[in-house]
Design a protein around this motif. Structure first.
Motif, mmCIF file in Angstrom:
data_model
loop_
_atom_site.group_PDB
_atom_site.id
_atom_site.type_symbol
_atom_site.label_atom_id
_atom_site.label_comp_id
_atom_site.label_asym_id
_atom_site.label_seq_id
_atom_site.Cartn_x
_atom_site.Cartn_y
_atom_site.Cartn_z
ATOM 1 N N LEU A 68 36.676 37.832 38.967
ATOM 2 C CA LEU A 68 36.418 39.142 39.543
ATOM 3 C C LEU A 68 37.472 39.490 40.590
ATOM 4 C CD1 LEU A 68 34.433 41.585 39.854
ATOM 5 C CD2 LEU A 68 33.407 40.295 41.730
ATOM 6 N N ARG A 69 37.692 38.584 41.529
ATOM 7 C CA ARG A 69 38.588 38.877 42.649
ATOM 8 C C ARG A 69 40.059 38.875 42.235
ATOM 9 N NH1 ARG A 69 36.199 37.408 48.456
ATOM 10 N NH2 ARG A 69 33.981 37.525 47.987
ATOM 11 N N ASN A 70 40.424 37.986 41.307
ATOM 12 C CA ASN A 70 41.835 37.860 40.939
ATOM 13 C C ASN A 70 42.262 38.791 39.817
ATOM 14 O OD1 ASN A 70 41.944 35.848 42.838
ATOM 15 N ND2 ASN A 70 42.016 34.157 41.377
ATOM 16 N N ASP A 71 41.317 39.176 38.956
ATOM 17 C CA ASP A 71 41.686 39.939 37.765
ATOM 18 C C ASP A 71 40.937 41.267 37.627
ATOM 19 O OD1 ASP A 71 43.464 37.891 36.818
ATOM 20 O OD2 ASP A 71 41.711 36.754 36.172
ATOM 21 N N ILE A 72 39.605 41.217 37.670
ATOM 22 C CA ILE A 72 38.814 42.421 37.382
ATOM 23 C C ILE A 72 39.042 43.501 38.437
ATOM 24 C CG2 ILE A 72 36.503 43.353 37.015
ATOM 25 C CD1 ILE A 72 37.209 41.476 34.822
ATOM 26 N N LEU A 73 38.841 43.159 39.707
ATOM 27 C CA LEU A 73 38.984 44.161 40.762
ATOM 28 C C LEU A 73 40.411 44.709 40.870
ATOM 29 C CD1 LEU A 73 36.614 42.811 43.560
ATOM 30 C CD2 LEU A 73 36.302 44.817 42.104
ATOM 31 N N PRO A 74 41.460 43.868 40.814
ATOM 32 C CA PRO A 74 42.806 44.434 40.817
ATOM 33 C C PRO A 74 43.057 45.386 39.646
ATOM 34 C CG PRO A 74 42.901 42.107 41.376
ATOM 35 C CD PRO A 74 41.486 42.386 40.952
ATOM 36 N N THR A 75 42.485 45.086 38.482
ATOM 37 C CA THR A 75 42.644 45.982 37.336
ATOM 38 C C THR A 75 41.917 47.298 37.576
ATOM 39 O OG1 THR A 75 42.832 44.097 35.826
ATOM 40 C CG2 THR A 75 42.292 46.222 34.849
ATOM 41 N N LEU A 76 40.714 47.232 38.140
ATOM 42 C CA LEU A 76 39.992 48.464 38.471
ATOM 43 C C LEU A 76 40.767 49.287 39.491
ATOM 44 C CD1 LEU A 76 36.333 47.102 38.668
ATOM 45 C CD2 LEU A 76 37.231 48.710 36.979
ATOM 46 N N GLU A 77 41.420 48.621 40.434
ATOM 47 C CA GLU A 77 42.232 49.339 41.424
ATOM 48 C C GLU A 77 43.439 49.982 40.745
ATOM 49 O OE1 GLU A 77 43.538 48.530 45.985
ATOM 50 O OE2 GLU A 77 44.183 47.013 44.544
ATOM 51 N N MET A 78 44.057 49.270 39.818
ATOM 52 C CA MET A 78 45.202 49.804 39.085
ATOM 53 C C MET A 78 44.814 51.060 38.302
ATOM 54 S SD MET A 78 47.687 47.708 36.445
ATOM 55 C CE MET A 78 47.550 46.287 37.529
ATOM 56 N N LEU A 79 43.578 51.076 37.800
ATOM 57 C CA LEU A 79 43.066 52.228 37.049
ATOM 58 C C LEU A 79 42.588 53.353 37.963
ATOM 59 C CD1 LEU A 79 41.064 50.285 34.320
ATOM 60 C CD2 LEU A 79 43.023 51.788 33.883
ATOM 61 N N GLY A 80 42.607 53.113 39.275
ATOM 62 C CA GLY A 80 42.151 54.136 40.219
ATOM 63 C C GLY A 80 40.649 54.267 40.307
ATOM 64 N N LEU A 81 39.933 53.214 39.906
ATOM 65 C CA LEU A 81 38.471 53.262 39.885
ATOM 66 C C LEU A 81 37.850 52.657 41.138
ATOM 67 C CD1 LEU A 81 37.914 52.298 36.142
ATOM 68 C CD2 LEU A 81 37.924 54.583 37.173
ATOM 69 N N VAL A 82 38.625 51.900 41.904
ATOM 70 C CA VAL A 82 38.158 51.361 43.182
ATOM 71 C C VAL A 82 39.306 51.349 44.177
ATOM 72 C CG1 VAL A 82 36.440 49.831 42.083
ATOM 73 C CG2 VAL A 82 38.699 48.936 42.692
ATOM 74 N N ASP A 83 38.955 51.359 45.456
ATOM 75 C CA ASP A 83 39.888 51.048 46.533
ATOM 76 C C ASP A 83 39.429 49.734 47.152
ATOM 77 O OD1 ASP A 83 41.527 53.284 46.308
ATOM 78 O OD2 ASP A 83 40.230 54.505 47.595
ATOM 79 N N LEU A 84 40.370 48.818 47.373
ATOM 80 C CA LEU A 84 40.056 47.515 47.936
ATOM 81 C C LEU A 84 40.555 47.424 49.367
ATOM 82 C CD1 LEU A 84 41.052 45.228 44.902
ATOM 83 C CD2 LEU A 84 38.817 46.239 45.423
ATOM 84 N N GLU A 85 39.672 46.980 50.260
ATOM 85 C CA GLU A 85 40.047 46.784 51.663
ATOM 86 C C GLU A 85 40.177 45.281 51.915
ATOM 87 O OE1 GLU A 85 38.161 47.537 56.134
ATOM 88 O OE2 GLU A 85 37.391 48.669 54.407
ATOM 89 N N HIS A 86 41.323 44.872 52.498
ATOM 90 C CA HIS A 86 41.600 43.463 52.733
ATOM 91 C C HIS A 86 41.667 43.169 54.223
ATOM 92 C CE1 HIS A 86 43.245 44.295 48.689
ATOM 93 N NE2 HIS A 86 42.981 43.029 48.412
ATOM 94 N N ASN A 87 41.398 41.917 54.574
ATOM 95 C CA ASN A 87 41.599 41.493 55.961
ATOM 96 C C ASN A 87 43.009 40.934 56.119
ATOM 97 O OD1 ASN A 87 41.570 38.925 54.849
ATOM 98 N ND2 ASN A 87 39.511 38.410 55.599
ATOM 99 N N ALA A 88 43.298 40.375 57.289
ATOM 100 C CA ALA A 88 44.641 39.869 57.564
ATOM 101 C C ALA A 88 45.051 38.752 56.628
ATOM 102 C CB ALA A 88 44.717 39.390 59.016
ATOM 103 N N GLU A 89 44.065 38.010 56.102
ATOM 104 C CA GLU A 89 44.357 36.911 55.169
ATOM 105 C C GLU A 89 44.400 37.387 53.722
ATOM 106 O OE1 GLU A 89 41.909 36.548 57.635
ATOM 107 O OE2 GLU A 89 43.505 35.680 58.887
#
Length: 418
Positions: A68-89
């Motif tokens: 989910l974290r390494n593949d699914i969510l980045p793909t959803l972000e690439m498709l413009g379906l989600v925005d991901l918020e990250h911390n400093a790490e």
């Protein structure tokens, strides 16, 4: 003909009932694309989510946290379906969904296929699956269909993979051609098929006609309440795509089957869909009919309850709402929150509830009693067929409790967007 999105979604749900194998691995990129779509369908309407909640939604499709974290969510972000918020790490700390209505979402499937980059064998399997879902074809036609996508050797392997996964069967026709068909659409039981095709067999016609009329009169009819024919004709109608069957599992492990008529649209691998391509409308109807038919705690006038949920965006204040609806939560249809005394539903997918209400009204369920009790999980029609042919495992009670806890986790003091 089934859209690419419906094929991908149905394929991933079907494969989720199978263990690791070479045929399943051969279709890995297609399964991944279907999992991306399934995650988007579940996220739709959720607003801003903690990553733990997204993980809980994804676990219902068999997706691991790492995937989910390494593949699914980045793909959803690439498709413009989600925005991901990250911390400093660079760890994900919030997921903001931007999933459009299902029709718009499914229109992005071709781009998703390009991102998934399936191998030539997978593209051939998808092409054969699409055609055999529409109608039986000869193996020669299938090879011609695949000719522009890769080698004949890959095409034959793609057909063998589909056959191993019970998505394709081969038969020799009377003229000695090899015919390919999808066993989830076209009945493989020659006795039932031949009997149903005998025009002079009045008993068969009466059984099927009576059954279809009975189910059409009540969306989500419990299979145990069918009175018009023997069970073998229910199985035949499901295999032929004349009816759809979905399964609700209770907290004590009992399964209840519910039947839907063709006007509900078709599940993936049955026929082109016009209604409910995500399967969530059937899921909500199944939940309500289950509650009405088998529950111990009663909620009178379910249509009134759904109307309030639609009009107010939330409904209910009961202890069992906090315990008995993981199947609706993991689908992303509702969210459970604290109410003044106990728990309430917050509606996330209003279009699903509106459509479900239409069919419940047509079935006359507003005059029947209903209750909310003991529903643990739901099996889509595609997975229900696959489960009959593959070993399937259910999450443990502890795992289920952890999933529900994660679903209800807030991001600090922020409230999820509606």
């Amino acid at each position: 003909m089934l859209s690419t999105a419906e094929l991908l979604l149905g394929l991933s749900r079907h494969l989720s009932a199978y263990g690791t194998s070479q045929p399943r691995a051969d279709l890995g990129q297609l399964e991944f694309a279907g999992q991306v779509l399934d995650t988007a369908v579940r996220l739709r309407g959720s607003g801003v989510c903690a990553p733990e909640r997204v993980e809980a939604l994804a676990r219902g499709t068999g997706i691991t946290k790492r995937a989910l974290r390494n593949d699914i969510l980045p793909t959803l972000e690439m498709l413009g379906l989600v925005d991901l918020e990250h911390n400093a790490e660079r760890a994900i700390i919030a997921v903001s969904e931007k999933v459009p209505p299902v029709d718009e979402l499914f229109a992005s499937a071709e781009r998703l296929v390009d991102i998934a980059a399936p191998e030539p064998l997978e593209r051939m399997a998808l092409a054969v699956l699409r055609e055999t879902t529409l109608m039986p074809i000869t193996q020669r036609t299938a090879l011609e269909l695949c000719a522009g996508l890769g080698s004949e050797e890959d095409a034959l392997e793609a057909i063998e993979d589909l056959q191993s996964l019970h998505l394709c069967m081969r038969r020799h026709s009377a003229d000695d051609n090899v015919v390919l068909f999808n066993p989830n659409v076209w009945a493989a039981d020659h006795d039932y098929s031949a009997a149903a095709l005998r025009a002079e067999d009045g008993d068969v016609r009466a059984a099927l006609t009576g059954l279809l009329e009975e189910v059409s009169a009540s969306a989500g009819l419990p299979e145990l309440r069918v009175t018009s024919c023997e069970k073998k004709w229910v199985d035949y109608a499901v295999a032929q795509g004349l009816l759809q069957r979905s399964i609700v599992t209770t907290t004590d492990g009992v399964e209840r089957a519910f039947l839907f008529a063709p006007h509900m649209g078709k599940a993936a691998f049955e026929a082109p869909t016009g209604v409910d391509p995500s399967g969530h409308v059937r899921q909500l109807i199944g939940s309500m009919v289950f509650a009405r038919t088998y529950a111990t705690n009663r909620l009178f006038a379910p249509t009134k309850f759904l109307n309030r949920l639609i009009n107010d965006g939330e409904a209910g204040d009961a202890t069992n709402i906090g315990t008995d609806y993981p199947m609706l939560e993991t689908a992303g249809i509702v969210r459970v929150e604290k109410a003044p005394r106990f728990f309430k539903f917050v509606l996330l997918q209003a279009d699903v509830a509106q459509e479900a209400l239409t069919y419940l009204d047509n079935a006359g369920s507003s005059s029947l009693t209903a209750g909310l009790r003991g529903q643990r999980s739901y099996r889509h029609p595609e997975r229900e067929r696959a489960a009959a042919l593959a070993v399937e495992t259910e999450p443990s009670p502890r795992a289920t409790a952890n999933i529900i806890a994660a679903l209800r986790q807030e991001i600090g003091a922020r409230r999820y967007a509606g």
